[in-house]
Design a protein around this motif. Structure first.
Motif, PDB file in Angstrom:
ATOM      1  N   PRO A 169       0.835  -1.204   0.000  1.00 53.53           N
ATOM      2  CA  PRO A 169       0.000   0.000   0.000  1.00 53.53           C
ATOM      3  C   PRO A 169       0.868   1.251   0.000  1.00 53.53           C
ATOM      4  N   ASP A 170       0.318   2.349  -0.505  1.00 48.66           N
ATOM      5  CA  ASP A 170       1.055   3.616  -0.492  1.00 48.66           C
ATOM      6  C   ASP A 170       1.288   4.086   0.943  1.00 48.66           C
ATOM      7  N   ARG A 171       2.463   4.649   1.164  1.00 48.56           N
ATOM      8  CA  ARG A 171       2.763   5.256   2.458  1.00 48.56           C
ATOM      9  C   ARG A 171       2.724   6.773   2.272  1.00 48.56           C
ATOM     10  N   LYS A 172       1.813   7.447   2.983  1.00 45.52           N
ATOM     11  CA  LYS A 172       1.583   8.875   2.785  1.00 45.52           C
ATOM     12  C   LYS A 172       2.102   9.681   3.976  1.00 45.52           C
ATOM     13  N   THR A 183      15.405  20.361   5.047  1.00 49.13           N
ATOM     14  CA  THR A 183      14.923  19.105   5.616  1.00 49.13           C
ATOM     15  C   THR A 183      15.270  17.937   4.710  1.00 49.13           C
ATOM     16  N   GLU A 184      15.596  16.816   5.335  1.00 51.98           N
ATOM     17  CA  GLU A 184      15.813  15.575   4.589  1.00 51.98           C
ATOM     18  C   GLU A 184      14.710  14.592   4.968  1.00 51.98           C
ATOM     19  N   PHE A 185      14.111  13.984   3.960  1.00 52.55           N
ATOM     20  CA  PHE A 185      13.046  13.006   4.187  1.00 52.55           C
ATOM     21  C   PHE A 185      13.530  11.647   3.691  1.00 52.55           C
ATOM     22  N   VAL A 186      13.454  10.641   4.566  1.00 57.35           N
ATOM     23  CA  VAL A 186      13.860   9.282   4.213  1.00 57.35           C
ATOM     24  C   VAL A 186      12.638   8.527   3.712  1.00 57.35           C
ATOM     25  N   ALA A 187      12.651   8.148   2.433  1.00 60.24           N
ATOM     26  CA  ALA A 187      11.508   7.487   1.803  1.00 60.24           C
ATOM     27  C   ALA A 187      11.604   5.980   1.984  1.00 60.24           C
ATOM     28  N   THR A 188      10.790   5.450   2.868  1.00 60.12           N
ATOM     29  CA  THR A 188      10.718   4.005   3.070  1.00 60.12           C
ATOM     30  C   THR A 188       9.292   3.547   2.786  1.00 60.12           C
ATOM     31  N   PRO A 189       9.116   2.384   2.189  1.00 62.69           N
ATOM     32  CA  PRO A 189       7.767   1.924   1.839  1.00 62.69           C
ATOM     33  C   PRO A 189       7.007   1.392   3.044  1.00 62.69           C
ATOM     34  N   ALA A 190       5.712   1.254   2.852  1.00 61.77           N
ATOM     35  CA  ALA A 190       4.872   0.658   3.896  1.00 61.77           C
ATOM     36  C   ALA A 190       5.142  -0.836   3.965  1.00 61.77           C
ATOM     37  N   ALA A 191       4.688  -1.458   5.068  1.00 63.53           N
ATOM     38  CA  ALA A 191       4.857  -2.902   5.217  1.00 63.53           C
ATOM     39  C   ALA A 191       4.014  -3.624   4.170  1.00 63.53           C
TER      40      ALA A 191
END
Length: 340
Positions: A169-172, A183-191
């Motif tokens: 599923p999308d992680r929002k 700012t730094e954003f770490v993009a990790t997917p949902a489970a």
């Protein structure tokens, strides 16, 4: 004599068409540049009259047609007036790249860039190695791989980030940035979704390729689509012309061979059938029409495709003309295409 005329026509037709193509492309370039100039003048008049909304709209439309330095600088001022400091910084920088360092406008542009640059928020999105991320979407625009890990200019305020992964599923996320914030954003997917549950629906998005946070590339223009359609009709016409032309040439060759045989060996009978003559005559007009449709279709299609608006806004400020070789059965020519 008939063969000489046929050969001359086959050579002259592509060359004549090449001249027409060059003229059409040049006229198209000139028309768009003239429209851009008129929009610029009308925009300035509206702004000076106090109607900034109308004036800025005309300036942005002019920039979309022909982005010269003055247009970019005026759009940058419009952006600042509307509080869009990231867009303003981008337009000041683009305009500065188009003027000489000694130009008086360069000094103004550098001052605005130095003032805005510290204020514009920067967002860096990082995808950790090994993570099965298939796409990262920022405010509805899918980021190209080249935009990841590089600082992006973003406007102050709230931003929506969606991280996508195949089969998950999308992680929002909602992220709010203030002026001057980095700012730094770490993009990790949902489970992964539980077994048996429906996968998340992926909504198509636009793709951002620049790290400056500019707008996504425009959709494929109608001109380009029409060019492929018209060009396809032209190719079909050339195929028909080639088929009918082959039959005509074969008939003509047989007629010539028969006449030669009569002259050299009158004792050997050789007859030119009326049916063959009728077929030869009947195909002359369709062949000429097919050549006309084919050459015109391919030529106009090339003009429409090659002069369609570029998706790279950063190159919109430079007009150029490119010679286009045209190679067709029996001849060739040179056309002229434009880009801005």
């Amino acid at each position: 004599m008939r063969s000489v005329l046929r050969g001359a026509c086959l050579v002259a037709a592509p060359l004549g068409l090449a001249l027409v193509i060059g003229g059409v492309a040049y006229a198209d370039e000139t028309d768009d540049k003239a429209r851009a100039q008129k929009l610029f003048v009308d925009g300035r008049k509206a702004i000076e009259a106090g109607d900034k909304a109308t004036g800025c709209a005309k300036m942005r439309e002019s920039m979309g047609l022909f982005a010269v330095a003055n247009t970019l600088f005026n759009v940058a001022q419009c952006d600042e007036g509307e509080g869009k400091i990231a867009a303003a910084l981008e337009h000041w920088e683009r305009g500065l790249a188009l003027v000489d360092a000694k130009d008086a406008r360069a000094k103004v542009a550098k001052e605005r860039i130095n003032t805005l640059s510290p204020r514009v928020p920067r967002l860096r999105i990082v995808v950790p190695p090994g993570q099965p991320v298939s796409a990262v979407v920022l405010d509805g625009t899918e980021l190209a791989p080249s935009a990841l890990s590089a600082p992006l200019y973003v406007e102050p305020g709230s931003h929506a980030i969606v991280v996508r992964a195949q089969g998950r599923p999308d992680r929002k996320h909602e992220l709010t940035l203030a002026e001057k914030e980095r700012t730094e954003f770490v993009a990790t997917p949902a489970a992964p979704a539980p077994v048996g549950s429906p996968s998340a629906t992926v909504v198509p998005t636009a793709t951002a390729t620049a790290t400056g946070g500019g707008p996504p590339p425009p959709p494929t223009s109608f001109r380009r689509t029409a060019g492929f359609i018209v060009g396809g009709v032209g190719v079909a016409g050339l195929v028909a012309a080639g088929v009918t032309g082959g039959i005509i040439m074969a008939k003509a060759s047989s007629f010539d061979a028969c006449r030669k045989q009569r002259e050299e060996t009158p004792s050997v009978p050789c007859e030119i059938k009326d049916a063959d003559v009728d077929t030869y005559k009947a195909l002359l007009v369709p062949n000429a029409v097919a050549w006309g449709v084919g050459l015109a279709g391919v030529g106009v299609g090339l003009v429409l495709v090659l002069t369609a608006p570029s998706a790279k806004d950063g190159e919109a400020g430079k007009a150029s003309f490119v010679p286009v070789p045209i190679v067709l059965p029996g001849g060739g020519g040179m056309g002229l295409s434009g880009r801005f």
